[in-house]
Scaffold this motif. Sequence first.
Motif, PDB file in Angstrom:
ATOM      1  N   GLY A 444       0.686  -1.204  -0.008  1.00  0.00           N
ATOM      2  CA  GLY A 444       0.121  -0.121   0.006  1.00  0.00           C
ATOM      3  C   GLY A 444       1.045   1.268   0.091  1.00  0.00           C
ATOM      4  N   HIS A 445       2.159   1.310   0.725  1.00  0.00           N
ATOM      5  CA  HIS A 445       2.757   2.539   1.105  1.00  0.00           C
ATOM      6  C   HIS A 445       3.578   2.561  -0.658  1.00  0.00           C
ATOM      7  CE1 HIS A 445       2.499   4.050   4.968  1.00  0.00           C
ATOM      8  NE2 HIS A 445       2.659   2.651   5.401  1.00  0.00           N
ATOM      9  N   ALA A 446       4.227   1.630  -1.233  1.00  0.00           N
ATOM     10  CA  ALA A 446       4.889   1.726  -2.348  1.00  0.00           C
ATOM     11  C   ALA A 446       3.825   2.120  -3.304  1.00  0.00           C
ATOM     12  CB  ALA A 446       5.336   0.359  -2.637  1.00  0.00           C
ATOM     13  N   ASN A 447       2.623   1.711  -3.537  1.00  0.00           N
ATOM     14  CA  ASN A 447       1.774   2.130  -4.693  1.00  0.00           C
ATOM     15  C   ASN A 447       1.045   3.626  -4.390  1.00  0.00           C
ATOM     16  OD1 ASN A 447       1.217   0.028  -6.958  1.00  0.00           O
ATOM     17  ND2 ASN A 447       1.392  -1.140  -4.793  1.00  0.00           N
ATOM     18  N   GLY A 448       1.316   3.895  -3.112  1.00  0.00           N
ATOM     19  CA  GLY A 448       0.738   5.090  -2.843  1.00  0.00           C
ATOM     20  C   GLY A 448       1.657   6.446  -3.372  1.00  0.00           C
ATOM     21  N   TYR A 449       2.835   6.103  -3.675  1.00  0.00           N
ATOM     22  CA  TYR A 449       3.618   7.166  -4.201  1.00  0.00           C
ATOM     23  C   TYR A 449       3.122   7.345  -5.802  1.00  0.00           C
ATOM     24  CZ  TYR A 449       6.982   6.598  -0.631  1.00  0.00           C
ATOM     25  OH  TYR A 449       7.570   6.695   0.679  1.00  0.00           O
ATOM     26  N   ARG A 450       2.618   6.471  -6.438  1.00  0.00           N
ATOM     27  CA  ARG A 450       1.997   6.424  -7.714  1.00  0.00           C
ATOM     28  C   ARG A 450       0.453   7.179  -7.847  1.00  0.00           C
ATOM     29  NH1 ARG A 450       2.547   1.258 -10.577  1.00  0.00           N
ATOM     30  NH2 ARG A 450       2.933   2.583 -12.551  1.00  0.00           N
ATOM     31  N   TRP A 451       0.117   7.416  -6.844  1.00  0.00           N
ATOM     32  CA  TRP A 451      -1.404   8.011  -6.743  1.00  0.00           C
ATOM     33  C   TRP A 451      -1.261   9.333  -7.011  1.00  0.00           C
ATOM     34  CZ3 TRP A 451      -4.344   4.975  -2.057  1.00  0.00           C
ATOM     35  CH2 TRP A 451      -4.342   3.627  -2.514  1.00  0.00           C
ATOM     36  N   HIS A 452      -0.563   9.797  -8.070  1.00  0.00           N
ATOM     37  CA  HIS A 452      -0.540  11.092  -8.269  1.00  0.00           C
ATOM     38  C   HIS A 452      -0.349  11.288  -9.764  1.00  0.00           C
ATOM     39  CE1 HIS A 452      -0.323  12.401  -4.088  1.00  0.00           C
ATOM     40  NE2 HIS A 452       0.685  11.306  -3.975  1.00  0.00           N
ATOM     41  N   GLY A 453      -0.797  12.541 -10.325  1.00  0.00           N
ATOM     42  CA  GLY A 453      -0.577  12.703 -11.672  1.00  0.00           C
ATOM     43  C   GLY A 453      -1.825  12.379 -12.543  1.00  0.00           C
ATOM     44  N   PRO A 454      -1.827  12.432 -13.622  1.00  0.00           N
ATOM     45  CA  PRO A 454      -2.827  12.108 -14.656  1.00  0.00           C
ATOM     46  C   PRO A 454      -3.389  10.900 -14.586  1.00  0.00           C
ATOM     47  CG  PRO A 454      -0.850  12.680 -15.948  1.00  0.00           C
ATOM     48  CD  PRO A 454      -0.661  12.970 -14.585  1.00  0.00           C
ATOM     49  N   ALA A 455      -2.268   9.602 -14.474  1.00  0.00           N
ATOM     50  CA  ALA A 455      -2.670   8.224 -14.545  1.00  0.00           C
ATOM     51  C   ALA A 455      -3.213   7.881 -13.113  1.00  0.00           C
ATOM     52  CB  ALA A 455      -1.720   7.528 -14.988  1.00  0.00           C
ATOM     53  N   ALA A 456      -3.217   8.582 -12.162  1.00  0.00           N
ATOM     54  CA  ALA A 456      -3.603   8.297 -10.687  1.00  0.00           C
ATOM     55  C   ALA A 456      -4.806   7.544 -10.513  1.00  0.00           C
ATOM     56  CB  ALA A 456      -3.516   9.501  -9.550  1.00  0.00           C
ATOM     57  N   PRO A 457      -5.881   7.841 -11.284  1.00  0.00           N
ATOM     58  CA  PRO A 457      -7.274   7.080 -11.336  1.00  0.00           C
ATOM     59  C   PRO A 457      -7.314   5.946 -11.525  1.00  0.00           C
ATOM     60  CG  PRO A 457      -7.782   9.561 -11.878  1.00  0.00           C
ATOM     61  CD  PRO A 457      -6.194   9.337 -12.081  1.00  0.00           C
ATOM     62  N   ASP A 458      -6.297   5.724 -12.439  1.00  0.00           N
ATOM     63  CA  ASP A 458      -6.148   4.133 -13.112  1.00  0.00           C
ATOM     64  C   ASP A 458      -5.247   3.103 -12.298  1.00  0.00           C
ATOM     65  OD1 ASP A 458      -7.778   4.818 -15.422  1.00  0.00           O
ATOM     66  OD2 ASP A 458      -6.262   5.423 -16.493  1.00  0.00           O
ATOM     67  N   ARG A 459      -4.639   3.929 -11.566  1.00  0.00           N
ATOM     68  CA  ARG A 459      -3.614   3.030 -10.449  1.00  0.00           C
ATOM     69  C   ARG A 459      -4.238   3.105  -9.178  1.00  0.00           C
ATOM     70  NH1 ARG A 459       1.598   6.910 -12.087  1.00  0.00           N
ATOM     71  NH2 ARG A 459       2.015   5.845 -14.014  1.00  0.00           N
ATOM     72  N   LYS A 460      -5.134   3.681  -8.490  1.00  0.00           N
ATOM     73  CA  LYS A 460      -5.478   3.557  -7.233  1.00  0.00           C
ATOM     74  C   LYS A 460      -6.502   2.482  -7.157  1.00  0.00           C
ATOM     75  CE  LYS A 460      -5.309   8.274  -5.898  1.00  0.00           C
ATOM     76  NZ  LYS A 460      -5.964   9.825  -5.506  1.00  0.00           N
ATOM     77  N   ALA A 461      -7.369   2.332  -8.096  1.00  0.00           N
ATOM     78  CA  ALA A 461      -8.625   1.229  -7.889  1.00  0.00           C
ATOM     79  C   ALA A 461      -7.905   0.150  -8.009  1.00  0.00           C
ATOM     80  CB  ALA A 461      -9.545   1.335  -9.063  1.00  0.00           C
ATOM     81  N   PRO A 462      -6.915  -0.546  -8.670  1.00  0.00           N
ATOM     82  CA  PRO A 462      -6.318  -1.692  -8.900  1.00  0.00           C
ATOM     83  C   PRO A 462      -5.723  -2.047  -7.475  1.00  0.00           C
ATOM     84  CG  PRO A 462      -6.144  -0.927 -10.866  1.00  0.00           C
ATOM     85  CD  PRO A 462      -6.820   0.213 -10.068  1.00  0.00           C
ATOM     86  N   ALA A 463      -4.991  -1.118  -7.076  1.00  0.00           N
ATOM     87  CA  ALA A 463      -4.089  -1.370  -5.778  1.00  0.00           C
ATOM     88  C   ALA A 463      -5.152  -1.468  -4.567  1.00  0.00           C
ATOM     89  CB  ALA A 463      -3.237  -0.256  -5.582  1.00  0.00           C
ATOM     90  N   ILE A 464      -6.146  -0.611  -4.491  1.00  0.00           N
ATOM     91  CA  ILE A 464      -7.373  -0.863  -3.454  1.00  0.00           C
ATOM     92  C   ILE A 464      -7.839  -2.289  -3.517  1.00  0.00           C
ATOM     93  CG2 ILE A 464      -9.436   0.034  -2.682  1.00  0.00           C
ATOM     94  CD1 ILE A 464      -8.649   2.693  -3.568  1.00  0.00           C
ATOM     95  N   VAL A 465      -8.189  -2.693  -4.530  1.00  0.00           N
ATOM     96  CA  VAL A 465      -8.702  -3.932  -4.679  1.00  0.00           C
ATOM     97  C   VAL A 465      -7.889  -5.036  -4.314  1.00  0.00           C
ATOM     98  CG1 VAL A 465      -9.811  -5.717  -6.377  1.00  0.00           C
ATOM     99  CG2 VAL A 465     -10.491  -3.155  -6.529  1.00  0.00           C
ATOM    100  N   ALA A 466      -6.679  -4.865  -4.754  1.00  0.00           N
ATOM    101  CA  ALA A 466      -5.395  -6.128  -4.237  1.00  0.00           C
ATOM    102  C   ALA A 466      -5.555  -5.909  -2.881  1.00  0.00           C
ATOM    103  CB  ALA A 466      -4.340  -5.588  -4.892  1.00  0.00           C
ATOM    104  N   GLN A 467      -5.600  -4.828  -2.225  1.00  0.00           N
ATOM    105  CA  GLN A 467      -5.531  -4.799  -0.739  1.00  0.00           C
ATOM    106  C   GLN A 467      -6.750  -5.288  -0.078  1.00  0.00           C
ATOM    107  OE1 GLN A 467      -3.212  -1.290   1.209  1.00  0.00           O
ATOM    108  NE2 GLN A 467      -3.574  -0.617  -1.018  1.00  0.00           N
ATOM    109  N   LEU A 468      -7.998  -5.115  -0.700  1.00  0.00           N
ATOM    110  CA  LEU A 468      -9.129  -5.705  -0.297  1.00  0.00           C
ATOM    111  C   LEU A 468      -8.930  -7.246  -0.166  1.00  0.00           C
ATOM    112  CD1 LEU A 468     -11.631  -3.176  -1.711  1.00  0.00           C
ATOM    113  CD2 LEU A 468     -11.227  -3.492   0.862  1.00  0.00           C
ATOM    114  N   ARG A 469      -8.462  -7.822  -1.151  1.00  0.00           N
ATOM    115  CA  ARG A 469      -8.184  -9.198  -1.298  1.00  0.00           C
ATOM    116  C   ARG A 469      -7.316  -9.576  -0.179  1.00  0.00           C
ATOM    117  NH1 ARG A 469      -6.498 -11.292  -7.432  1.00  0.00           N
ATOM    118  NH2 ARG A 469      -6.495 -13.132  -6.571  1.00  0.00           N
ATOM    119  N   VAL A 470      -6.453  -9.068   0.280  1.00  0.00           N
ATOM    120  CA  VAL A 470      -5.509  -9.462   1.276  1.00  0.00           C
ATOM    121  C   VAL A 470      -6.624  -9.321   2.603  1.00  0.00           C
ATOM    122  CG1 VAL A 470      -3.446  -8.778   2.620  1.00  0.00           C
ATOM    123  CG2 VAL A 470      -3.327  -8.620   0.147  1.00  0.00           C
ATOM    124  N   ALA A 471      -7.220  -8.363   2.821  1.00  0.00           N
ATOM    125  CA  ALA A 471      -8.118  -8.103   3.971  1.00  0.00           C
ATOM    126  C   ALA A 471      -8.803  -9.318   3.970  1.00  0.00           C
ATOM    127  CB  ALA A 471      -8.728  -6.776   3.713  1.00  0.00           C
TER     128      ALA A 471
END
Length: 525
Positions: A444-471
């Motif tokens: 989660g921390h590593a992917n948080g660095y990429r949650w900025h800029g024009p491609a951020a929306p496309d990056r946030k959702a997959p990383a959130i779903v991945a963490q929800l799978r772990v949860a």
Amino acid sequence: MSSRLWITATPPASHGELHIGHLAGPYVAADVLSRYLRADGRSVLFVTGTSDHNSSVELRALRDGRKPQEVAEGYRQAICADLLRAGVEFDLITDPRSSAGYRQWVQNLFSRLRADGVIAARTRLMPYCEPCERWLYGAHATGGCPHCGQPCRAGVCHTCARPNDSGELLSPRCSLCGTAAALRRCRRLYLPLEPFRDRLADHWRSSDLPPRVAALCEGLAEDGLPDVAVCHPAEWGLPVPGDDFEGHRIDVCFEDVAMHLYGCWPDHRAAPEETVHFCGAGHVFCQAVLLPVLVLAQGVKLRHSFRVNETLRIEKGEPAGRHPALWALDLLTEFGSDTLRRHVLQCRPADGTAPFRHSDLERTRQWLDSTWNDWLGRLFAAVREESEGLVPDAASGGAGWDVLHERLVRTAGELREAYDPQSFDPRRAVALLDEVVRSADDFGHANGYRWHGPAAPDRKAPAIVAQLRVAAALAAWARPVMPEGADRLAAALGLPAGRAVTPEALAAPAAGTRLSPPSGPVFGF
């Protein structure tokens, strides 16, 4: 034969409340195994009882000026309540004073064994307190162990785990008044073990014996299997059936073992095929020797496994004796079941004594808050902020997800091994669960660095779903250890509680599911 797995935990004596040592001993660990197997679809029968007829109950009553039944009833209720608060869920906790048919069943078993010649009369020396006018047995007599020389009570030494006939104690004294005991001849009933030598040896060879248990059994066989007293003259306990031993009561070691049989299979035709016994090192003789003898005497062979814990040592400077800080109720009230269960499993004394420090328990709570709860809190916040509290409609992904996913699949297999009856290691399970949380947190921390800029929306959702799978996996994988928090997490994710510990648990809630995170911590409080 039924394929049901039979799990037992030593009946606690109802002369006092549960303390931290009980929870670090057989009860929480046995519950972990039970929960894992049930989630895996195994048929399980998890039983214990309360040792109400223990001599320690009568001794406590004499010291307090009360009736033994009052002591037993009050502490039995407290013990059952504390087990429930700790999340230890038995299928049956036998009440030896009121369970339907129990008294008659034990007495019938005793009579049947005597009729078959398994139990026989012997006349031996026994300690007697002249000032108290009382025969001394069990907790009533203290002295030196005839085998290891350490202080012990009559019956079984909790240091070397060897049995002793009460008359064998070195310098026996009355526990109540402290007077040196006189030795008098007393006719009692005994269960000679030597006739079972070959069958016991075969049983021990085919059983999963920890090194300490194997050493005890080897020593007993080498020295000559003893005759074990199964009754004594007393006023408290189950009366010996028949007229020739009027005034004698069935010994509590025999009764506690019979209590397991009553709870599991009062009709031996319904006996299970496999058993796992949880007990402290001081109770090994009853579980590993006397219990198999009672089973073998009825023509039944079972596969036995033993999970034995050593003593939890109270560190210097910690409160000792009857201080409330060591009672299960007080610790559960202060820390909750998640923190306490995790802590006693992590420090469970399996191969040697382990220390208990109140400060270590506080650090366990802080660890849950700073790692488990912190990561889950940030994950729920991300779902709330990025998708209005709904599970995003996206495939799982993110930097490093493929590697993490493969690692988690392997971890599921390692967890199954740690939870399995044959390789049971709850300390290893706790360590693996911590690694799952740390890995998800790092992801989660590593992917948080990429949650900025024009491609951020496309990056946030997959990383959130991945963490929800772990949860989601954590809600299943951690449940044997911390059921309260795991069920709270499953409810927050909209998932059923009690799913199996498998790689398939790595499945996020359906897209669009509204999450319902708790207002407080998920694990502990």
